[in-house]
Design an enzyme around this catalytic site. Structure first.
Site, mmCIF file in Angstrom:
data_model
loop_
_atom_site.group_PDB
_atom_site.id
_atom_site.type_symbol
_atom_site.label_atom_id
_atom_site.label_comp_id
_atom_site.label_asym_id
_atom_site.label_seq_id
_atom_site.Cartn_x
_atom_site.Cartn_y
_atom_site.Cartn_z
ATOM 1 N N SER A 416 0.831 -1.208 0.000
ATOM 2 C CA SER A 416 0.000 0.000 0.000
ATOM 3 C C SER A 416 0.862 1.253 0.000
ATOM 4 O O SER A 416 0.340 2.351 -0.156
ATOM 5 C CB SER A 416 -0.898 0.028 1.242
ATOM 6 O OG SER A 416 -0.107 0.114 2.416
ATOM 7 N N HIS A 437 -4.317 -4.347 -3.240
ATOM 8 C CA HIS A 437 -4.126 -4.019 -1.824
ATOM 9 C C HIS A 437 -5.360 -4.427 -1.023
ATOM 10 O O HIS A 437 -6.393 -3.753 -1.045
ATOM 11 C CB HIS A 437 -3.861 -2.520 -1.660
ATOM 12 C CG HIS A 437 -3.760 -2.108 -0.220
ATOM 13 N ND1 HIS A 437 -4.297 -0.930 0.255
ATOM 14 C CD2 HIS A 437 -3.201 -2.726 0.854
ATOM 15 C CE1 HIS A 437 -4.068 -0.843 1.553
ATOM 16 N NE2 HIS A 437 -3.411 -1.919 1.938
ATOM 17 N N GLU A 449 -7.936 -2.045 -3.081
ATOM 18 C CA GLU A 449 -7.447 -0.995 -3.976
ATOM 19 C C GLU A 449 -6.668 -1.667 -5.096
ATOM 20 O O GLU A 449 -5.673 -2.362 -4.858
ATOM 21 C CB GLU A 449 -6.551 -0.016 -3.211
ATOM 22 C CG GLU A 449 -7.326 0.870 -2.244
ATOM 23 C CD GLU A 449 -6.441 1.816 -1.464
ATOM 24 O OE1 GLU A 449 -6.769 3.010 -1.388
ATOM 25 O OE2 GLU A 449 -5.412 1.360 -0.914
ATOM 26 N N ASN A 487 -4.715 5.528 2.350
ATOM 27 C CA ASN A 487 -3.634 6.026 3.208
ATOM 28 C C ASN A 487 -3.261 7.468 2.901
ATOM 29 O O ASN A 487 -2.865 8.221 3.798
ATOM 30 C CB ASN A 487 -2.406 5.129 3.089
ATOM 31 C CG ASN A 487 -2.557 3.841 3.880
ATOM 32 O OD1 ASN A 487 -3.502 3.686 4.643
ATOM 33 N ND2 ASN A 487 -1.642 2.916 3.688
#
Length: 582
Positions: A416, A437, A449, A487
């Site tokens: 990630s 991810h 993701e 993130n």
């Protein structure tokens, strides 16, 4: 015995933006006769048309009248008046002054300010005993939170009227406090603003940004959905005021937000924002069912998982439960055996909790095998690498995968925060490499993701997307970039929370409570940092900062000091809200 007559309460609402219109619908549904006032004739017409459309769709019993007017002199008939204009001190002061000028003394006047001082607004009216507040973090819905705000000068009658109003509207009274509420609002507004920047950069679509944050962080609504509900002008005003007051560039309204407000695209308020809305104010769903190229997907018959840590074990459990023969490859036979034992324990917990049937557990375990030689991956159609977040380790793994795996096999990394392109280059077959991810714990979290490089083949991307769908996962697409969607938005928000610790008046528990109670987030930022792990959070922030070099990604000094002192969060029982703080 004479029957007691019931009277229909008459309530005035001044300002029919996102907050005012939501209150209008709640109170009208609760049986109030409403006098709805707004200086904008287009707003009045739109609110009236929406109410009519909603009533037609519900086809329920008759309700009391609603008077839509631009004339404040219609308000004296109301037993209570709510001011619901944007949080601009001058605008609120002017509107509150107009209300008290026409309403008789003793009429409760309620301001919906979220960030301004109710006491100052009340004193400025000259009738502070009649004025109280309700703090609404987002437009209210039945059962949603609302904080009654009494000033030292609010009369008992006015305070009682506010309590009765919340009860009648079906709102849940919460106790947050001015300072925690202001901090929580600032944290969330900064997060929402960054989401607009991410969209404006063209990094991901509004659907994928919102889906990623809802499923990846458990939020009740995505950031762009939330902005539409709040109202883009309302959010822009609040951000501008925070920017003016603090000088913090995080609150400078995103250029796209400013452009939308200037163009009259105000969100759900006027039916046109990041999404479109129908005549009742309901969002129009226009997301395509499938992404481009899904017809090119190739069937996956056998899956390989490289790694033996928590993420690798979780992914292997998910693929086996989905019916895929799966081989988990660890560094040693002992690690492979322990990984399979851990999967077995997880499946047993699933059975105990009613999430997995006994038959499904037995089937999954039959499909899952372990190995300690990467040659076991040679006949896999899709291999998922889930080893340590170290670029050199990952590159070494992909060099080996590129040589071992069959031509055309999809090679995926779960990273990630590291470069998918670096893994692709190391493989020697960059068209076959994609980022998938998963979120931890993989058996529970629905989001994936799907990160694509500039070299990945469309057939590989389509295969990966279709494969994730068979696992019951929802994919969001994004280009290969450190942090992807979740993130890159989550950690600046957590960093902003840590920056609050520089102030002496911040209470961690109160701030977390304000985020949970006011905005409906599953946990506050400090509890979330403890859950992620402060050391893991620091590592991710360091990677983000190394990549982007901008202030919002710079790790807070407090985070570095906490980790250096051995405070890692839940994992070792010492963190921000651990060590006896709970």
């Amino acid at each position: 015995m004479t029957a007691q007559r019931t009277t229909t309460p008459v309530t005035g609402i001044v300002g029919l933006g996102s907050m005012g219109e939501a209150l209008l619908h709640l109170l009208h549904r609760a049986g109030h006769t409403v006098v709805a006032v707004d200086s904008d004739l287009d707003v009045l017409a739109r609110a009236a048309a929406r109410l009519k459309a909603v009533l037609a769709a519900e086809d329920g019993p008759p309700r009391p009248d609603v008077t839509f007017t631009a004339d404040h002199t219609a308000l004296p008939t109301a037993g209570l008046v709510i001011e619901a204009v944007p949080d601009d001190p001058a605008v609120k002061g002017d509107v509150l002054g107009r209300i008290v000028a026409v309403c008789p003394p003793g009429t409760p006047v309620v301001t919906t300010t979220a960030t301004l001082s109710v006491t100052r607004l009340a004193v400025a009216t000259g009738r502070p005993d009649d004025v109280a507040g309700i703090r609404l973090f987002t437009p209210p819905a039945a059962g949603g939170p609302a904080e009654p705000v009494r000033t030292p000068l609010t009369s008992p009658d006015t305070a009682a009227a506010v309590d009765a109003l919340l009860a009648s509207a079906g709102l849940d009274p919460v106790a947050v406090g001015a300072r925690p509420a202001a901090d929580a609002t600032a944290l969330v507004l900064g997060f929402l603003n960054r989401a607009v920047v991410l969209l404006d950069e063209g990094y991901a679509t509004q659907h994928d940004i919102d889906t990623a944050m809802r499923l990846g962080c458990g939020l009740p609504a995505g950031p762009l959905e939330t902005l539409d509900r709040i109202g883009l002008r309302t959010a822009h005003t609040a951000l501008t005021e925070l920017w003016r007051r603090t000088g913090d560039s995080a609150f400078e309204p995103a250029p796209l937000l400013s452009r939308m407000v200037a163009a009259g695209r105000l969100g759900r308020t006027n039916g046109d924002g990041f999404y479109a809305y129908d005549e009742t104010g309901a969002a129009v769903t226009d997301r395509p069912a499938d992404g481009p190229g899904d017809t090119d997907a190739v069937a996956v018959r056998r899956v390989g998982v490289l790694g033996s840590g928590a993420m690798a074990r979780g992914i292997a459990e998910v693929t086996a439960r989905a019916g895929y023969p799966t081989v988990l490859v660890a560094r040693t036979a002992e690690k492979a055996d322990r990984a399979l034992e851990a999967v077995d324990e997880s499946l047993t917990r699933g059975v105990r909790r009613g999430r997995v049937t006994v038959q499904a557990k037995a089937s999954a375990r039959e499909l899952l095998t372990g190995a300690h030689d990467m040659v076991a991956l040679a006949d896999c159609d899709l291999v998922i690498e889930a080893v340590a977040e170290d670029v050199d380790v990952k590159r070494a793994m992909f060099t080996a995968l590129g040589e071992i795996c069959a031509p055309g096999a999809v090679l995926a990394t779960t990273t990630s925060s590291l470069s998918v392109a670096a893994c692709a280059e190391a493989s020697g077959r960059p068209a076959d490499v994609v980022g998938i991810h998963f979120f931890n714990p993989a058996p529970v979290m629905k989001l994936v993701e799907l990160a694509h490089t500039g070299t990945v083949g469309q057939k590989v991307l389509a295969t990966a997307r279709a494969f994730c769908a068979t696992l019951g996962k929802t994919t969001v697409a994004c280009p290969d970039r450190t942090g992807f969607i979740v993130n890159s938005l989550l950690f600046p928000y957590l960093g902003d929370a840590l920056a609050l610790l520089e102030r002496h008046d911040v209470d961690i528990e109160e701030t977390d409570h304000a985020i949970r109670s006011g905005f409906g987030y599953p946990m506050g930022p400090f509890a979330l940092l403890d859950t992620i792990g402060l050391d893991v959070s620091l590592a991710i922030q360091n990677r983000l900062y190394a990549c982007f070099g901008t202030p919002e990604y710079e790790p807070a000094a407090a985070l570095e000091e906490l980790v250096a002192a051995g405070l890692l969060g839940r994992k070792n029982g010492r963190g921000l809200r651990t060590s006896g703080r709970r």
